[in-house]
Write an enzyme that holds these catalytic residues in place. Structure first.
Site, PDB file in Angstrom:
ATOM      1  N   CYS A 113       0.802  -1.224   0.000  1.00 17.30           N
ATOM      2  CA  CYS A 113       0.000   0.000   0.000  1.00 17.30           C
ATOM      3  C   CYS A 113       0.836   1.277   0.000  1.00 17.30           C
ATOM      4  CB  CYS A 113      -0.948  -0.004   1.192  1.00 17.30           C
ATOM      5  SG  CYS A 113      -2.084  -1.411   1.202  1.00 17.30           S
ATOM      6  N   HIS A 254      -3.093   7.074   2.674  1.00 17.82           N
ATOM      7  CA  HIS A 254      -3.575   5.813   2.122  1.00 17.82           C
ATOM      8  C   HIS A 254      -4.952   5.526   2.700  1.00 17.82           C
ATOM      9  CE1 HIS A 254      -4.176   1.721   1.117  1.00 17.82           C
ATOM     10  NE2 HIS A 254      -3.862   1.259   2.321  1.00 17.82           N
ATOM     11  N   ASN A 284     -10.271   0.160  -0.011  1.00 17.93           N
ATOM     12  CA  ASN A 284      -8.803   0.175   0.020  1.00 17.93           C
ATOM     13  C   ASN A 284      -8.289  -0.380  -1.303  1.00 17.93           C
ATOM     14  OD1 ASN A 284      -6.072  -0.481   0.400  1.00 17.93           O
ATOM     15  ND2 ASN A 284      -6.352  -1.152   2.502  1.00 17.93           N
TER      16      ASN A 284
END
Length: 329
Positions: A113, A254, A284
């Site tokens: 990520c 993020h 996500n």
């Protein structure tokens, strides 16, 4: 002073939407349970035959068109992804072929990520460290639905598919990348994994039966790491630039979990109205998360020249990273 500047942005998401109501039919959950814990209502899911390179191509075309740069002018393509089309060749090479950017070098980067921040910092060093590189395409792209276990309520509610891209070039002046920070703590490498498919556990009937090709996550531990590491990363780049959180116009983290975003903003004393959030619509999307927020906000003309953007990522590895960007060419 010479800086790496963002010349164009773009993003792409699949049309198919997986709602919380859809997930209620697949696992024991509810819309209220998901929203209260994650802030996620929808996530986009790639259709059959749609791979990471396809989404990366769409996002990249938008970034190139916005910057009015032809693919032939690219010197390097970096794709940050944990879901490549295949183990080899690199998805960046597949993207290069789709774009017909035949003069560009190309490679993938996997920092999960945090991948986009890692790729951004890498591209900056190529641009400023050599006269050979003038235009670099940086892409975060994922088809996480290919590695999500839709029988696992703890993970399937979180992840979606998408891509975001930025085109970087050299420029004089105050605007551009001001500071970057990259970090990793391998002691937490077991907290978020896809156990099988590599050299440790090659694909076999046993790994398939044990569902080892899907993501496995210790969510509580990842949450603790994120809430601790985000302020640390932000502090590193702000200190390097001799700036404070009061100077930040927009905070782009993020998009992992709304609770993480809220806790980090509170620790940094950044007003919530400065925090850009789209997790509710997309979930996500790992390495695509930050450039997707960036591209969507730029498309809506959210930023004005001179705005200071603070980008912070965290993810499997465990990896961390941050970048300070002064908006404008």
């Amino acid at each position: 002073m010479l800086k790496a500047q963002i010349l164009g942005t773009g993003y792409a998401v699949p049309e198919e939407i997986l709602s919380n109501a859809d997930l209620e039919k697949m696992v024991q959950t509810s819309d209220d349970w998901i929203v209260s814990r994650t802030g996620i209502r929808y996530r986009r899911i790639a259709g059959d035959g749609v791979a990471t390179s396809d989404l990366a191509y769409r996002a990249s075309r938008s970034a190139l068109e916005e910057a009015d740069i032809a693919p032939e002018e690219l010197d390097l393509i970096i794709v940050a992804t944990m879901t490549p089309d295949m183990p080899m060749p690199a998805t960046a090479c597949l993207l290069q072929h789709l774009l017909k950017a035949n003069s560009a070098a190309a490679f993938d980067l996997n920092a999960a990520c945090t991948g986009f921040i890692y790729a951004l910092a890498t591209a900056e060093n190529f641009l400023l460290g050599s006269d050979k590189y003038h235009h670099i395409l940086v892409v975060g792209a994922e088809v996480l639905s290919s590695v999500v276990d839709f029988t696992d309520r703890n993970t399937c509610i979180l992840f979606g598919d998408g891509a975001g891209a930025v085109l970087l070039g050299k420029g004089e002046g105050n605007n551009g990348i001001i500071a970057t920070y990259l970090g990793a703590d391998g002691r937490g490498s077991s907290l978020l994994t896809i156990p099988a498919g590599g050299s440790r556990h090659p694909a076999s009937q046993e790994t398939i039966d044990q569902r080892m090709h899907y993501m496995q996550m210790q969510g509580n531990e990842v949450y603790k790491f994120a809430v601790r590491s985000i302020p640390e990363c932000a502090g590193y780049v702000l200190d390097e630039a001799n700036l404070s959180t009061e100077d930040v116009d927009y905070f782009i983290m993020h998009q992992a979990n709304i609770r993480i975003l809220q806790a980090a903003a509170k620790k940094l004393k950044i007003p919530w109205e400065k925090v850009l959030v789209n997790i509710g619509e997309y979930g996500n999307v790992s390495a695509a998360s930050i450039p997707l927020v960036l591209g969507e906000a730029a498309e809506k003309n959210k930023f004005k020249t001179g705005d200071l953007l603070l980008l912070v990522g965290f993810g499997a590895g465990l990896t961390t990273g941050a970048a300070l960007v002064r908006w404008g060419r």
